[in-house]
Motif scaffolding. Structure first.
Motif, short mmCIF file in Angstrom:
data_model
loop_
_atom_site.label_atom_id
_atom_site.label_comp_id
_atom_site.label_asym_id
_atom_site.label_seq_id
_atom_site.Cartn_x
_atom_site.Cartn_y
_atom_site.Cartn_z
N GLN A 1 -10.27 5.46 2.41
CA GLN A 1 -10.47 6.33 1.22
C GLN A 1 -12.02 6.20 0.55
O GLN A 1 -12.61 7.03 0.09
CB GLN A 1 -9.44 5.96 0.00
CG GLN A 1 -9.60 4.27 -0.48
CD GLN A 1 -8.69 3.73 0.18
OE1 GLN A 1 -8.25 3.70 1.34
NE2 GLN A 1 -8.73 2.41 -0.38
N GLU B 1 -3.00 3.60 8.09
CA GLU B 1 -3.70 2.74 7.26
C GLU B 1 -4.80 1.94 7.90
O GLU B 1 -4.78 1.83 9.37
CB GLU B 1 -3.00 1.95 6.30
CG GLU B 1 -2.65 2.12 4.99
CD GLU B 1 -3.91 2.38 3.95
OE1 GLU B 1 -4.81 1.96 4.21
OE2 GLU B 1 -3.51 3.26 3.33
N LYS B 2 -5.74 1.67 7.22
CA LYS B 2 -6.91 0.94 7.97
C LYS B 2 -6.61 -0.63 8.13
O LYS B 2 -5.55 -0.99 7.17
CB LYS B 2 -8.29 0.91 7.19
CG LYS B 2 -8.31 0.92 5.70
CD LYS B 2 -7.50 -0.29 4.99
CE LYS B 2 -8.31 -1.80 5.30
NZ LYS B 2 -7.67 -3.07 4.60
N ILE C 1 0.79 -0.97 0.06
CA ILE C 1 -0.12 -0.05 0.07
C ILE C 1 0.78 1.42 -0.09
O ILE C 1 0.29 2.57 -0.56
CB ILE C 1 -1.03 0.05 1.01
CG1 ILE C 1 -2.39 0.93 0.98
CG2 ILE C 1 -0.25 0.22 2.65
CD1 ILE C 1 -2.93 0.69 -0.48
N ASN D 1 -1.03 -4.62 10.15
CA ASN D 1 -1.93 -4.33 11.14
C ASN D 1 -1.46 -4.29 12.62
O ASN D 1 -1.46 -3.46 13.46
CB ASN D 1 -3.20 -5.13 11.20
CG ASN D 1 -3.78 -5.18 10.05
OD1 ASN D 1 -3.59 -4.39 9.08
ND2 ASN D 1 -4.59 -6.46 9.83
N LYS E 1 14.68 -3.24 1.87
CA LYS E 1 13.41 -3.08 1.24
C LYS E 1 12.77 -1.85 0.93
O LYS E 1 12.64 -1.39 -0.08
CB LYS E 1 12.23 -3.78 2.24
CG LYS E 1 10.79 -3.83 1.34
CD LYS E 1 9.82 -4.73 2.23
CE LYS E 1 8.77 -4.74 1.36
NZ LYS E 1 7.67 -5.68 1.94
N ASP F 1 11.72 0.51 6.77
CA ASP F 1 11.32 -0.90 6.72
C ASP F 1 12.01 -1.82 7.41
O ASP F 1 13.44 -1.74 7.50
CB ASP F 1 10.87 -1.45 5.41
CG ASP F 1 9.88 -2.41 5.21
OD1 ASP F 1 8.94 -1.94 4.84
OD2 ASP F 1 10.27 -3.65 5.81
N SER G 1 1.69 -11.43 4.78
CA SER G 1 1.46 -10.63 6.02
C SER G 1 -0.16 -10.34 6.32
O SER G 1 -0.27 -10.22 7.44
CB SER G 1 2.15 -9.27 5.71
OG SER G 1 1.38 -8.47 4.75
#
Ligand SMILES: NC(=O)c1ccc[n+]([C@@H]2O[C@H](COP(=O)([O-])OP(=O)(O)OC[C@H]3O[C@@H](n4cnc5c(N)ncnc54)[C@H](O)[C@@H]3O)[C@@H](O)[C@H]2O)c1
Length: 378
Positions: free
Chosen positions: A146, A117-118, A34, A97, A60, A55, A188
């Protein structure tokens, strides 16, 4: 001539001027899937400079920035080093998460604004920590939903808020995919230690937000929850050995104001859809045709069922077109709030209730009975 006479049909709201001389310096925390969408949207903001990336996986962030054409970036091995050392006003938390809460709390406590982020996090306890960090600091915290900026979602909210439906007393929502356990770049999303929650949090949070935001986010009071993992754990599924979350969840939730919320969500099922979203009121009800619950779309025109002069009629609200990408608006509105010290576009005080329901479904499912949802004071 016709062009001039028809001008009243055009949108008269002037596009907001962006002051490109006042730059917002941004850091990207977590450079996975994302993060690319965040970077693409930030690139469209002339007043944003991406200056740092972090990261946990060595190399990465460097590879990510190179692939996305970002130059002069400072790289860090985790959120902590980035926040401690980089000269940033704001960060995008694009981690899985399980690390949302620690990254967000640390950033807010160190004076940064956060676009998170959600889903907001994994547990209600973490959500409370995040909200308290937001309260004790000055930074802006917005949660990355969004679909909030989708014109159809806005219309649904307008309908609910207009009073045309009368007293809203029952809501059914949810959705999902026949087969669609997400493993875009690795696992993930499906491992317990990184995702914490499965379909329930990943796409469930969107359908919960769609209806709760429409009706003004009433407080959840009790929940009976269920979750299962039959598809993820099936030996024929390639990642069954690491699958550690739910692939289906359901809940029956009592909301303040005598409203029932009936919810179900699936990453995989032997069905096309577990049903449309419906919001039932004493004067009218609205149907939102089933969606895949991830991209903010609705599955077709909204239909309102109501009565006019003793006749039972349906009003169809044609689907609306978005002139601007919802993800771009999510990023732009966050940056505007950071620059102007404004309200968060998607405030954590609302998403706290979303997370409380997700957490409640999970705990109730584990206990095998209905539970009260108790949300501590923030
Ligand atoms: N809004 C949307 O449409 C949308 C779409 C996809 C994913 N998401 C959300 O975005 C989040 C990330 O998803 P993804 O698919 O990009 O995951 P991903 O696994 O591809 O990337 C996450 C990255 O974060 C890194 N990371 C974890 N903890 C870190 C820390 N403390 N410091 C620095 N880096 C850390 C990981 O090493 C990993 O590279 C998830 O919460 C997901 O729900 C949102």
């Amino acid at each position: 001539m016709a062009g001039i006479l028809d001008r009243f049909k055009e949108d008269q709201t002037a596009a907001k001027e962006v002051d490109a001389s006042r730059k917002v310096k941004v850091g990207i925390i977590g450079t996975g899937w994302i993060a690319e969408a965040h970077v693409n949207a930030y690139k469209k903001c002339p007043d944003v400079e991406i200056v740092a990336a972090a990261d946990l996986i060595p190399g990465k962030a460097e590879a990510f920035c190179k692939a996305n054409g970002l130059e002069n970036i400072e790289f860090y091995p985790s959120h902590k080093e980035l926040i401690d050392n980089a000269d940033v006003d704001a960060v995008s938390v694009c981690t899985y998460n399980a690390t949302h809460a620690e990254c967000t709390v640390y950033a807010l406590d160190h004076g940064k604004s956060v676009l998170l982020e959600k889903p907001m996090c994994v547990t209600l306890e973490e959500a409370v920590e995040i909200c308290r960090a937001e309260k004790r600091n000055n930074g802006v915290l917005s949660i990355g939903f969004q679909p909030r900026f989708d014109e159809n979602m806005k219309m649904l909210k307008k309908i609910c808020q207009s009073g045309e439906l009368g007293k809203i007393y029952y809501i059914q929502t949810g959705g999902g995919r026949r087969r669609g356990i997400p493993t875009p770049y690795g696992t993930s999303f499906i491992q317990k230690d990184t995702a914490g929650i499965g379909a329930l949090g990943d796409i469930g949070c969107y359908s919960l937000d769609m209806v709760l935001n429409s009706i003004g986010y009433p407080k959840p009071l009790t929940v009976t929850g269920y979750k299962s993992d039959y598809f993820g754990k099936d030996p024929s599924y390639e990642h069954h050995d690491v699958f550690g979350v739910d692939d289906f969840a359901a809940g029956f939730i009592r909301l303040e104001g005598d409203i029932i919320l009936d919810f179900r969500i699936a990453w995989a099922m032997n069905l096309d859809t577990p049903g449309d979203t419906i919001i039932m009121g004493t004067k009218g009800s609205v149907r939102v045709p089933s969606t895949e619950c991830w991209n903010g779309s609705i599955g077709g025109p909204l239909v309102i069922y109501h009565e006019i002069a003793g006749n039972q009629v349906e009003t169809i609200i044609e689907e609306k077109h978005n002139d601007e990408d919802c993800f771009d608006i999510k990023i732009r509105s966050f940056i505007d709030a950071v620059k102007d010290g404004g309200e968060a576009p998607v405030p954590c005080s609302q998403i706290l209730y979303n997370q409380a329901i997700i957490d409640g479904i999970s705990r109730s499912a584990e206990l095998g009975r209905e539970i009260a949802i108790e949300i501590p004071e923030i």
